[in-house]
Design a protein around this motif. Sequence first.
Motif, PDB file in Angstrom:
ATOM      1  N   PRO A  15     -16.384  32.040  27.573  1.00 56.08           N
ATOM      2  CA  PRO A  15     -15.618  30.923  27.010  1.00 56.08           C
ATOM      3  C   PRO A  15     -14.110  31.010  27.247  1.00 56.08           C
ATOM      4  O   PRO A  15     -13.450  29.995  27.485  1.00 56.08           O
ATOM      5  N   GLU A  16     -13.565  32.225  27.191  1.00 54.26           N
ATOM      6  CA  GLU A  16     -12.109  32.362  27.289  1.00 54.26           C
ATOM      7  C   GLU A  16     -11.564  32.029  28.678  1.00 54.26           C
ATOM      8  O   GLU A  16     -10.346  31.853  28.849  1.00 54.26           O
ATOM      9  N   ASP A  17     -12.434  31.929  29.693  1.00 56.99           N
ATOM     10  CA  ASP A  17     -11.969  31.571  31.039  1.00 56.99           C
ATOM     11  C   ASP A  17     -11.966  30.064  31.294  1.00 56.99           C
ATOM     12  O   ASP A  17     -11.525  29.620  32.362  1.00 56.99           O
ATOM     13  N   VAL A  18     -12.438  29.277  30.351  1.00 54.57           N
ATOM     14  CA  VAL A  18     -12.422  27.817  30.515  1.00 54.57           C
ATOM     15  C   VAL A  18     -10.981  27.346  30.717  1.00 54.57           C
ATOM     16  O   VAL A  18     -10.080  27.707  29.956  1.00 54.57           O
ATOM     17  N   GLY A  19     -10.766  26.571  31.767  1.00 59.76           N
ATOM     18  CA  GLY A  19      -9.433  26.026  32.028  1.00 59.76           C
ATOM     19  C   GLY A  19      -8.381  27.043  32.403  1.00 59.76           C
ATOM     20  O   GLY A  19      -7.188  26.725  32.457  1.00 59.76           O
ATOM     21  N   ARG A  20      -8.809  28.236  32.724  1.00 60.70           N
ATOM     22  CA  ARG A  20      -7.841  29.311  33.012  1.00 60.70           C
ATOM     23  C   ARG A  20      -7.086  29.026  34.313  1.00 60.70           C
ATOM     24  O   ARG A  20      -7.670  28.624  35.317  1.00 60.70           O
ATOM     25  N   ASP A  21      -5.774  29.224  34.277  1.00 62.65           N
ATOM     26  CA  ASP A  21      -4.889  29.050  35.446  1.00 62.65           C
ATOM     27  C   ASP A  21      -4.887  27.629  35.980  1.00 62.65           C
ATOM     28  O   ASP A  21      -4.600  27.402  37.162  1.00 62.65           O
ATOM     29  N   PHE A  22      -5.163  26.644  35.129  1.00 62.12           N
ATOM     30  CA  PHE A  22      -5.205  25.265  35.608  1.00 62.12           C
ATOM     31  C   PHE A  22      -3.823  24.767  36.039  1.00 62.12           C
ATOM     32  O   PHE A  22      -3.735  23.828  36.832  1.00 62.12           O
ATOM     33  N   ASP A  23      -2.763  25.356  35.526  1.00 61.32           N
ATOM     34  CA  ASP A  23      -1.436  24.954  35.994  1.00 61.32           C
ATOM     35  C   ASP A  23      -1.301  25.211  37.490  1.00 61.32           C
ATOM     36  O   ASP A  23      -0.731  24.389  38.228  1.00 61.32           O
ATOM     37  N   LYS A  24      -1.878  26.314  37.964  1.00 61.71           N
ATOM     38  CA  LYS A  24      -1.824  26.644  39.390  1.00 61.71           C
ATOM     39  C   LYS A  24      -2.694  25.686  40.199  1.00 61.71           C
ATOM     40  O   LYS A  24      -2.334  25.290  41.322  1.00 61.71           O
ATOM     41  N   ALA A  25      -3.848  25.301  39.647  1.00 58.80           N
ATOM     42  CA  ALA A  25      -4.736  24.362  40.341  1.00 58.80           C
ATOM     43  C   ALA A  25      -4.071  22.999  40.476  1.00 58.80           C
ATOM     44  O   ALA A  25      -4.125  22.368  41.548  1.00 58.80           O
TER      45      ALA A  25
END
Length: 270
Positions: free
Chosen positions: A234-244
């Motif tokens: 769960p904690e990886d959901v949306g992780r690093d989306f600023d970079k994407a």
Amino acid sequence: MLTDYHNHLERGTLTLDYLKQFTDNAKSKTIEHFGISEHAYHFYQTKNILSNPWVNERRYYDMEDYVKLFQQAWDAQIDVKMSIEMDYTPGKHQEMAEFIKNYDFDYVIGSIHWIDDFGIDLGEYKHEWETRNLKETYTSYFDQVVTLAQSNLFDIIGHIDLVKIFNYIPTDEEFLFEQYERATTALANSKTCVEISTAGLRKQVGQLYPDPRLLQLCYNKGIPIVLSSDAHVPEDVGRDFDKAVDLARSVGYTSIMTFQKGERKEVPLG
């Protein structure tokens, strides 16, 4: 608008409580379109599509239970898309099509993890990279990207350049561009979107999927995109989306695609 369409429950349980950990995290990160796309090889119903010793040890779900989980979520007013991530399997187009049409998926992801009996992203097979011809492996991989697109079975291709996961990347730029060129030409002639996946940042390669040069070709040829984290916890959901989002904007994208029961809608990139 943000999407996170590529996520897995396999490290936990097919329960509403565990699913809600994912959807709650998505909500906290203002991800409006969130979906679960469990690996199809986990389900008994795909035995006639992909079968090998590694996969067969990990086939332990029934699609009936999977569908029931989503029904429970929708009954509880939890906004989650039902999807599947299928291993694209050459020679099994009819079987894959029959499986897909049996379920009311919001969208279907097609990914390439196998070149014949070589699991390209698996630690158990990592040693094989040292014994294989790198260009031949890349050619075989992108052969499958092309035929995946030509099959027109999938709404999204997952981590399009997963083949770079262990940082085995050809130094011949012309060769690499040829692979990108033919892959994107095939995708442009299909219904298939490309995901920008942050999962590569958590792998040995330490890069987003796709490579910026590959994504630029996608943009130039009008191939739509979605955003995904490929979260297995769960904690990886949306992780690093600023970079994407930064990568998407850097090549020209201002919109992403959303899905609802197979229907696609283009929305502004948030």
